[in-house]
Design an enzyme around this catalytic site. Sequence first.
Site, PDB file in Angstrom:
ATOM      1  N   HIS A 269      39.266 -48.953 -32.162  1.00  0.00           N
ATOM      2  CA  HIS A 269      39.025 -50.059 -33.101  1.00  0.00           C
ATOM      3  C   HIS A 269      38.835 -49.566 -34.531  1.00  0.00           C
ATOM      4  O   HIS A 269      38.784 -50.362 -35.451  1.00  0.00           O
ATOM      5  CB  HIS A 269      37.770 -50.805 -32.629  1.00  0.00           C
ATOM      6  CG  HIS A 269      37.512 -52.097 -33.334  1.00  0.00           C
ATOM      7  ND1 HIS A 269      38.442 -53.115 -33.418  1.00  0.00           N
ATOM      8  CD2 HIS A 269      36.416 -52.565 -34.000  1.00  0.00           C
ATOM      9  CE1 HIS A 269      37.928 -54.130 -34.090  1.00  0.00           C
ATOM     10  NE2 HIS A 269      36.702 -53.824 -34.453  1.00  0.00           N
TER      11      HIS A 269
HETATM   12  O1  LIG Z   1      34.225 -60.386 -32.874  1.00  0.00           O
HETATM   13  C1  LIG Z   1      35.152 -60.066 -33.642  1.00  0.00           C
HETATM   14  O2  LIG Z   1      36.268 -60.615 -33.618  1.00  0.00           O
HETATM   15  C2  LIG Z   1      34.915 -59.003 -34.674  1.00  0.00           C
HETATM   16  C3  LIG Z   1      34.158 -57.829 -34.132  1.00  0.00           C
HETATM   17  C4  LIG Z   1      33.846 -56.821 -35.180  1.00  0.00           C
HETATM   18  O3  LIG Z   1      33.848 -57.103 -36.357  1.00  0.00           O
HETATM   19  C5  LIG Z   1      33.469 -55.524 -34.728  1.00  0.00           C
HETATM   20  C6  LIG Z   1      33.358 -54.521 -35.631  1.00  0.00           C
HETATM   21  C7  LIG Z   1      32.810 -53.269 -35.359  1.00  0.00           C
HETATM   22  C8  LIG Z   1      32.851 -52.276 -36.300  1.00  0.00           C
HETATM   23  O4  LIG Z   1      33.969 -51.851 -36.823  1.00  0.00           O
HETATM   24  C9  LIG Z   1      31.660 -51.670 -36.847  1.00  0.00           C
HETATM   25  O5  LIG Z   1      30.583 -52.167 -36.563  1.00  0.00           O
HETATM   26  O6  LIG Z   1      31.747 -50.659 -37.534  1.00  0.00           O
END
Ligand SMILES: O=C(O)CCC(=O)/C=C/C=C(\O)C(=O)O
EC number: 3.7.1.14
Length: 289
Positions: A269
């Site tokens: 991610h």
């Molecule tokens: O729920 C969603 O569609 C978005 C989830 C989200 O923004 C997760 C992000 C995580 C990271 O990149 C972080 O906390 O660094």
Amino acid sequence: MTAHTVEPSESSTSRFAHIRTGELDLRLHYNDAGEGRETVVMLHGSGPGASGWANFNRNVEPLVAAGYRVILMDCPGWSKSDPVVCRGSRSELNATALRGLLDGLGIERVHLIGNSMGAHSAVAFALANPQRVGKLVLMGGGTGGASPFVPMPTEGIKLLQAVYREPTIDNLKKMMNIFVHDTSNLTEELFQTRLDNILARQDHLDNFVASLAANPKQFPDFGPRLGEIAAPTLVIWGREDRFVPLDTGLRLLAGIPNAELHVFNRCGHWAQWEHADKFNRMVLDFLRH
Ligand SMILES: O=C(O)CCC(=O)/C=C/C=C(\O)C(=O)O
């Protein structure tokens, strides 16, 4: 960077602004680096302890060195920005906050790079303020909505919510271990820094949980409106993204008329972190041409 310039750091670029826009009246923290004619805004994800700097620390310097001003906005409810309970669309709330920040700084037009929630928020901003957006880079996000292939909430989002409810080092490691495909670069120092960020703001954790209870769908599905986005858009995804599945990237590609998609293999991610060098080169090339 040349020998004469100092590499931007979190503390040297740290700034605060008070914004009053729409229903928002709050203090935002942001980082402001570089002095270019064009400005790139980076918007972070929704994980506990996230911030602009935590998400994009591998991406600021190359853009500054290439001549861009780079602004990292910490969204309301994260890091050193003021707390908020969001009962409606979090994507639109962040977009309103960004408009307030840019108005305060006197910046009319920007390029936007969004990670996950930051990408949802970048799309919300582009839909509400089309004339203020140059180019869009959307990474691991861009719209909410159900995946036809992957059960939702995804395993990553379930782990993320577990950290908000119970911010222990074990829960944090479970979440961060699936942010990336290759976990060998995740150091104890990185875990500890993130845990410190999380524990520094119990109010942000409580408010995130309260927001979810008030409205479980914090990120609306922009699918029907994607065709309105005229900005050239680079969509970037990790094939092994376990938070926001790759098919969301395909929906963006199909919906945004001027979009292209790059998929990194062996990538979770956090494409901007896991494949930082190539990510930075691709973004610079996309912004220049
Ligand atoms: O729920 C969603 O569609 C978005 C989830 C989200 O923004 C997760 C992000 C995580 C990271 O990149 C972080 O906390 O660094």
